[in-house]
Structures are given as structure tokens and as C-alpha cells.
Design an enzyme around this catalytic site. Structure first.
Site, PDB file in Angstrom:
ATOM      1  CB  ILE A  95      13.687 -39.863 -22.162  1.00 53.22           C
ATOM      2  CG1 ILE A  95      12.774 -39.086 -21.535  1.00 53.22           C
ATOM      3  CG2 ILE A  95      15.242 -39.411 -22.145  1.00 53.22           C
ATOM      4  CD1 ILE A  95      12.995 -38.906 -20.097  1.00 53.22           C
ATOM      5  CG  ASN A 110      10.347 -32.068 -27.190  1.00 55.56           C
ATOM      6  OD1 ASN A 110       9.443 -32.986 -27.623  1.00 55.56           O
ATOM      7  ND2 ASN A 110      10.565 -31.664 -25.992  1.00 55.56           N
ATOM      8  CG  HIS A 112       8.667 -28.603 -22.364  1.00 57.61           C
ATOM      9  ND1 HIS A 112       8.568 -29.787 -22.006  1.00 57.61           N
ATOM     10  CD2 HIS A 112       8.705 -27.712 -21.330  1.00 57.61           C
ATOM     11  CE1 HIS A 112       8.174 -29.975 -20.742  1.00 57.61           C
ATOM     12  NE2 HIS A 112       8.388 -28.458 -20.289  1.00 57.61           N
TER      13      HIS A 112
HETATM   14  C1  GRF Z   1       2.008 -30.796 -26.143  1.00 51.42           C
HETATM   15  O1  GRF Z   1       1.641 -30.084 -24.927  1.00 51.42           O
HETATM   16  C2  GRF Z   1       3.410 -30.942 -26.144  1.00 51.42           C
HETATM   17  O2  GRF Z   1       3.944 -29.813 -26.073  1.00 51.42           O
HETATM   18  C3  GRF Z   1       3.738 -31.913 -25.380  1.00 51.42           C
HETATM   19  O3  GRF Z   1       2.731 -32.944 -25.637  1.00 51.42           O
HETATM   20  C4  GRF Z   1       1.611 -32.385 -25.840  1.00 51.42           C
HETATM   21  C5  GRF Z   1       1.314 -33.058 -27.238  1.00 51.42           C
HETATM   22  O4  GRF Z   1       0.188 -32.571 -27.896  1.00 51.42           O
HETATM   23  N1  GRF Z   1       5.198 -32.476 -25.399  1.00 51.42           N
HETATM   24  P1  GRF Z   1      -0.460 -33.118 -29.161  1.00 51.42           P
HETATM   25  O5  GRF Z   1      -0.300 -34.694 -29.097  1.00 51.42           O
HETATM   26  O6  GRF Z   1       0.480 -32.435 -30.208  1.00 51.42           O
HETATM   27  O7  GRF Z   1      -2.019 -32.651 -29.226  1.00 51.42           O
END
Ligand code: GRF
Length: 204
Positions: A95, A110, A112
Site C-alpha cells: 500500500i 491499479n 483489482h
Molecule cells: C490480479 O488478480 C490483480 O487484480 C491483483 O493481483 C493479481 C495479480 O496477478 N491485484 P498477476 O500477477 O498480474 O498475474
């Protein structure tokens, strides 16, 4: 010649979102350049993906610093050398402080894995499943002082199926993440994203 839109991607793990960005850049779908990848975990698969693609990848581990300010200072220092147009948090598990965010005001996004403001924080997919929602999805948003709380740029929904496990649901959401992250970056690159308070307007 107009210089390319420069991205810095911050990661912690698997790096599938990073991989998709790289692929879409190669295919010409996303007119941008990833100039640096920074990971808070030097073992992250995302680091390998970056290096295999000839992108500078730097690990800055939180445990290497006593104070968060110093950890963030190190990252800011690296970023300064690359002067990114946009910082993309793609599975970055830290964070960021308001001091950090202030340095790159409205330039940090970001991804999410839920339809925010539902299911902020960790394991959004598991939270959605436990809650029993029938629809969930993915959100790309600007990063502000809170956790997963900044202005929403794009969202994509996915159905929750009765037979879903956390893994099957996460996989379906991930496909949506991959789709909307590229789209959101492209909108920002083309100057189509206008922020008014906590609302985002996409210019035609
Ligand atoms: C994804 O689900 C993203 O939304 C979350 O962390 C995960 C990262 O996946 N914040 P990756 O490393 O891009 O495969």
C-alpha cells in the site's frame, strides 16, 4: 517524432497482467513502452517475464528497509530515472503512502479483481464467493490514499457460477482484468480520461 507513452509496472508475483501488456504492446494493440518493472519480491515470476522481454527489472524488497519511507524513497528514485507517464500497479502487494502518491498525482493506476467498491483488499475473489454474489468482475482505478478506493476508470463484470471454486472464479476474473487493463491504459494514453472529483468521464 512523438515519444512513446512510458509505463512503469509495479508487481509482486505471477505477472500475468504484465505479460498481457507486453504482448499487446508487441502486437501494436497498446501504443506504449514499458520502461521499467519494479518488484517488491525478487523471486516474483513477473521479474522473469520482464527480463525475458528485455525490460529492466529491479527488485526492491520491503524487508531491506527499516522504514516504509526509505523503501518508497528507493522506488521513487528508480522511477525518477525513467520518468514514466503512468505507473501501473499490476498485482503489487504494497500500500503506497500518500507522500508517494502525491509525487505521481493521478498517474498511478491499479487493477483489482472485484467490482469496487465491493470486496476491497485481499482475496477479493474469495470474498465474492463467500458473500454469494451472482456477478463480480474487475476494476481499474486511480490510486488514492485509501485501499482500492480511488476513482474508477473501467470495470468489467463476470458471472459467478454455482459450481465455481475460488480458482475457477479467479481465472474468469483474470481474463477480464487482462482485457480492461490494456483498455484503461490506452484511454489514458489518448488523453480520454477526465477526472472530476471521484468521477471519471471518458471523452468521446
Ligand atoms: C490480479 O488478480 C490483480 O487484480 C491483483 O493481483 C493479481 C495479480 O496477478 N491485484 P498477476 O500477477 O498480474 O498475474
Amino acid at each position: 517524432m512523438k515519444s512513446k507513452f512510458k509505463l512503469a509496472v509495479l508487481v509482486s508475483g505471477r505477472g500475468s497482467n504484465l505479460g498481457v501488456l507486453i504482448r499487446n504492446i508487441h502486437r501494436g494493440i497498446l501504443k506504449a513502452e514499458i520502461t521499467v518493472v519494479i518488484s517488491d519480491n525478487f523471486m516474483a515470476n513477473a521479474m522473469n517475464i520482464a527480463l525475458e522481454n528485455g525490460i529492466p527489472a529491479v527488485a526492491v524488497e520491503r524487508s531491506g528497509f527499516t522504514k516504509k519511507r526509505e523503501f518508497e524513497g528507493k522506488i521513487l528514485n528508480i522511477l525518477k530515472g525513467y520518468s514514466p507517464d503512468l505507473i501501473v500497479l499490476a498485482g503489487f502487494m504494497q500500500i503506497l503512502s500518500s507522500d508517494f502518491i502525491r509525487e505521481y498525482k493521478q498517474k498511478i493506476i491499479n487493477i483489482h479483481p472485484s467490482l469496487l467498491p465491493s470486496f476491497r483488499g485481499l482475496d477479493a475473489q474469495g470474498q465474492a464467493l463467500d458473500y454469494g454474489v451472482k456477478v463480480t468482475g474487475a476494476t481499474v482505478h486511480f490510486v488514492d490514499d485509501g485501499v482500492d478506493s480511488g476513482p474508477i476508470i473501467l470495470q468489467g463484470s463476470v458471472p459467478v457460477k454455482q459450481e465455481d471454486t475460488r480458482e475457477s472464479l479467479a481465472e474468469r476474473i483474470l481474463k477480464k482484468e487482462h482485457e480492461i487493463l490494456t483498455k484503461a491504459i490506452d484511454l489514458i494514453r489518448r488523453n480520454k480520461v477526465q477526472i472530476e472529483g471521484r468521477k471519471i468521464f471518458i471523452k468521446k
